[in-house]
Enzyme design. Sequence first.
Site, PDB file in Angstrom:
ATOM      1  N   GLU A  49       0.863  -1.175   0.000  1.00 22.25           N
ATOM      2  CA  GLU A  49       0.000   0.000   0.000  1.00 22.25           C
ATOM      3  C   GLU A  49       0.897   1.222   0.000  1.00 22.25           C
ATOM      4  O   GLU A  49       1.684   1.429   0.929  1.00 22.25           O
ATOM      5  CB  GLU A  49      -0.908   0.011   1.238  1.00 22.25           C
ATOM      6  CG  GLU A  49      -2.052  -0.986   1.129  1.00 22.25           C
ATOM      7  CD  GLU A  49      -3.054  -0.904   2.279  1.00 22.25           C
ATOM      8  OE1 GLU A  49      -4.039  -1.634   2.244  1.00 22.25           O
ATOM      9  OE2 GLU A  49      -2.827  -0.112   3.220  1.00 22.25           O
ATOM     10  N   ASP A  60      -5.933   9.992   9.595  1.00 24.90           N
ATOM     11  CA  ASP A  60      -4.640   9.488  10.054  1.00 24.90           C
ATOM     12  C   ASP A  60      -4.201  10.145  11.350  1.00 24.90           C
ATOM     13  O   ASP A  60      -4.517  11.303  11.622  1.00 24.90           O
ATOM     14  CB  ASP A  60      -3.586   9.735   8.980  1.00 24.90           C
ATOM     15  CG  ASP A  60      -3.719   8.754   7.827  1.00 24.90           C
ATOM     16  OD1 ASP A  60      -3.556   7.545   8.073  1.00 24.90           O
ATOM     17  OD2 ASP A  60      -4.019   9.185   6.703  1.00 24.90           O
TER      18      ASP A  60
END
Lengths: 267, 406
Positions: A49, A60
């Site tokens: 990824e 995040d």
Amino acid sequence: MSRISTSFEKLKAEGRKALIPYVTAGDPAPSVTVGLLHGLVEAGADIIELGVPFSDPMADGPVIQLACERALQHNTRLLDVLDMVAEFRKKDKVTPIVLMGYLNPIEILGYKRFADEAKKAGVDGVLTVDLPPEESDEFNLIMRAHGIDTIYLIAPTTEDERIKYICENGSGYLYYVSVKGVTGSASLNVQEVADKLEHIRKYTDIPLGVGFGIKDAESARAVSTVADGVIVGSVLVNKIADLVKDHEQIAPQVSAIIKDMRIAMDS
Amino acid sequence: MPTNIDLKALAQLPDSKGHFGPYGGRFVSETLMAALKQLEETYEKLWRDPAFQEEFDRDLAHYVGRPSPLYHASHLSDKVGGAQIYLKREDLNHTGAHKINNTIGQALLAKFTGKPRVIAETGAGQHGVATATVAARLGLECQVYMGAEDVQRQSLNVYRMKLLGAEVIAVESGTRTLKDAMNEAMRDWVTNVDDTFYIIGTAAGPHPYPKLVRDFQCVIGREARQQCLDQIGRLPDALVACVGGGSNAIGLFHPFIEDADVKMFGVEAGGYGIQTGQHAAPLSAGSPGILHGNRTYLMSDDAGQIIGTHSVSAGLDYPGVGPEHSYLKDTGRAVYVDATDDEAMDAFRALTRIEGIMPAIESSHAVAYAMKLAKEMDKDQTIVVNLSGRGDKDIHTVAQIDGINI
């Protein structure tokens, strides 16, 4: 069959689970990324990824926020990330690459142009954190027409009706977010994850990856006993953060973490 | 204004997925989807519940002090020469701005859904203060995220929030302003979604926020509409409001959408001037994109990164805007213009000296444009300006511009 599906088929035949590292492209500098990706594959990564840096990574935690900031200091744009994938593909035609990031850079480039360029570069899947299936009809059509898998998240809060809906829209694998929170937060509870995955499997045959909260070889091993794939991000990005002044050491030291996880998962 | 748009249909938006034409929607990570769906269901039920409405109206009347006056600024109108300028005095609300209309509504939602903790993002600090205020009254734990730069330039409001029992968290990431505070509030919410209600301060964010914030703020326009009928016997010719996220503007505009003859002007922060790139005017100089859960006009670069904004007013210093404004712009129902820092400061001084009313620097942007617009209109025409907040919080900023240390 897509490279991602082929990869999971092969692992299944071998009785192994996928190890899926996440790193942010261009962190801490664009020159580091391609070498790092090859290092991760050598250490035992099955799928990668690759994070597309974004100025406002809402989902995040601080670790990946800072990675985005480092990459953006070098002005790492979506098209630069695709160049890195193309460079990686010169030597590696097997390992699937999934772009992970936020919608706005793709929206600004245009879905069609993005899909064209991504396919050409050798991207296999895309996971857009802030694009739920409700808003993705056009996006899915275009990605599918280009043979790019659309990977969606399932969270602990996702209700059954939505699990079904997400499974209908996803391809390649589904990403189960093991904890409520942002990336790099609390440790996961393996039994809870196991129960949830068993429940999700009632709705789909798509492989299930688990991410958020996998911190070391032991937690990677534990999750691999219940999931089809183990996704590791913040612990790798943290290591990169430690080595921002020593780029030579990034690929070997980050790969070493993956190697330990690989050994633990395969033993 | 284009004649082919169906104003009745326009006023009915958003659709069931929260879309205003191509704008709005729900662009968030999966963890929040269930909470947003639950909020939508709760809101739709309670908004039609007489008991909820009664409590909301009672609080607006006796706690906020509504209706707020519509004041004919005759001295300013004479001075400017041209249309008559009326001020919708949201600055006279409890806590000094329109923000309280929305926080009263959302805190009631938190109460009815049994969430013991509320969080908010704030720019100028007005929404933070309004949230801390309702949290104090309802006994809710309250944490407010505020960009570190804004913490400095709005220190008075920071202290007000602390006195009210809220914890103010200075956000050091990104550009250290409102957008970063909103990122951080979203991160908190995703982590504490079970026991936390996120009180968003403007008519932006994922569905249903743009809708519910608008609905709570529409009291401004409903009152103004009736007050115009009472005072001048007809509807105004133009409405003017400043637009950051755009909650005070949509609150004023929305009840007039179907009144085709009433023109609407949203005034963005022109900063040092649109041509310098140092501004906060996505509708005037941006393009559509995705941020903070909705599709809307944004300030982003050609790689899709959100770019830093500048405005003398912290409350307008935001790279996005509520999605309904994006659609009102595209349909031509509302027109979006800008006022620079200097124009806003001039208007601040003018209103203070001529009417004895000290406006917030945010609202001064609206006053600045209204003064320009009035000159081009006839004396028997009327402009309603939303005076969305009072200027006490800005004294330090004004003094600093004047080179005075308080």
